[in-house]
Design an enzyme around this catalytic site. Sequence first.
Site, mmCIF file in Angstrom:
data_model
loop_
_atom_site.group_PDB
_atom_site.id
_atom_site.type_symbol
_atom_site.label_atom_id
_atom_site.label_comp_id
_atom_site.label_asym_id
_atom_site.label_seq_id
_atom_site.Cartn_x
_atom_site.Cartn_y
_atom_site.Cartn_z
ATOM 1 N N HIS A 89 -57.752 -30.793 -2.296
ATOM 2 C CA HIS A 89 -56.516 -31.006 -1.234
ATOM 3 C C HIS A 89 -55.461 -30.478 -0.367
ATOM 4 O O HIS A 89 -55.252 -29.862 -0.732
ATOM 5 C CB HIS A 89 -55.717 -31.751 -2.222
ATOM 6 C CG HIS A 89 -55.599 -32.797 -3.267
ATOM 7 N ND1 HIS A 89 -56.788 -33.965 -3.387
ATOM 8 C CD2 HIS A 89 -55.983 -32.302 -4.951
ATOM 9 C CE1 HIS A 89 -57.089 -34.378 -4.639
ATOM 10 N NE2 HIS A 89 -56.475 -33.405 -5.158
ATOM 11 N N ASP A 96 -61.899 -37.505 -7.361
ATOM 12 C CA ASP A 96 -60.897 -36.914 -8.478
ATOM 13 C C ASP A 96 -60.293 -37.849 -9.811
ATOM 14 O O ASP A 96 -60.766 -37.559 -10.097
ATOM 15 C CB ASP A 96 -59.684 -36.947 -6.988
ATOM 16 C CG ASP A 96 -58.451 -35.918 -7.442
ATOM 17 O OD1 ASP A 96 -58.363 -35.073 -8.569
ATOM 18 O OD2 ASP A 96 -57.002 -35.844 -6.798
HETATM 19 ZN ZN ZN Z 1 -57.527 -33.341 -8.573
#
Ligand code: ZN
Length: 452
Positions: A267, A318
């Site tokens: 991220h 994720d």
């Molecule tokens: Zn994560």
Amino acid sequence: MIFAKHAKLSTGWASDVRLIVADGRIASVEKNQKPQAEDVIVDTVLPALGNLHSHSFQRAMAGMTEYRMAGKDSFWTWRDLMYRFTANLTPEHVEAIAAFVFLEMQEAGYASVGEFHYLHHQPGGTPYDDLGELSSRIAAAADLTGIGLTHLPVLYTYGGAGQSPLEAGQARFGNSVDRFNELVALAEGAVAQLPDDCRVGIAPHSLRATSPDDLMAALAARTSGPIHLHIAEQPKEVEDIHAWLGARPVEWLLANTAVNEDWCLIHATHMTEIETVNMAKSGVVAGLCPVTEANLGDGPFNGPAYLNAGGVFGVGSDSNVLISLTEELRTLEYSQRLRDIARNVMVVGEGSVGDTLYSGAAKGGAQALGRGTGEISVGGLADLVAINSAAPSLCALRQDQLLDGLVFAAKDDVVTDVWSAGRQAVQSGRHVKRDAITAAYRSAMKSLMASL
Ligand code: ZN
């Protein structure tokens, strides 16, 4: 032996290719061959992607956080629900969910996974009798499914930036650096029972969940292997780190650690232009999770500047709200198009966006998981996926258009076969242990929902 009518090799597209696999690796690549009686015959073979970032247990809460209640839902309210949910997970749940999630990844076309594993202890925070109990459960799930596991035990020590104490919901995650190092050693033992393409890395959770001293101590204890870290997912995270450490997260990390090709920054969403270029030049992998980042409202990645600076990227599922290789790649591109009001963004100069995304994510995923180059070439791990170019969504395309078709026009059901280091887990689009693993998942979910 595998015979493919079409193959995307490290040298480019080829036809009528025989691949000989030995000890999990590609022993030879021969073009313009005829199939032999013993061959597994497939239509089109590609290097299989590694799914570089997963929290497998979160799959079990998919669909439970899409309802808006008073005020505006945010990442942080999602996280609160995730904490309540984790309070009820047993080791048996963790293993059954992970096995099902790995199966879904394999059926989607992924050969390997980076399991960013932060659920370590009993509810309340007391360690299990075996400190590595839940790491062993993840290893068992990988063993059952045959996926190539890069297990990433997470160092999670603080509740937020500035070394604030863990919140009650975070008690199952917490370790000092010393206990974390013990846990990593136990995880190494569990993963040593798996095929030798599986490995252990470390994952300091984020700058906010560690401290500079703890991070340096954890890094000093490792001499090799992947290092993964959540870096700049939310604007609040960037503000908190800046207020505490005097620099933005990517800026701080690049200035204070030896970030290199072993690292994967998950991220890297909120970066300045300078951070973007410097991160690209460091050789690190940007671990992008487009479906989850869209689901959580994180924001789009700074793709054009990163690609133009030669940056390496891969993709991960994720939160596992949806496990789909094709959705992951096209969401990445579409996030860029929607922001820039433009088409064909994730490509340098002229060329195929599908190829840039697919081949780029194959290379970056393999690098991030310690699995080599992510290409089909002699000596490389036999991480392979076969797709059916005769499927209606692909049948009109030339060989050199197939990756554009896969990324933009197809669903994961064009995947027919998947091998992880030569272990074939998916045949005819189905995992070979689908029925048993799915039944165990349903049973675990029934038990879990009864306990909430
Ligand atoms: Zn994560």
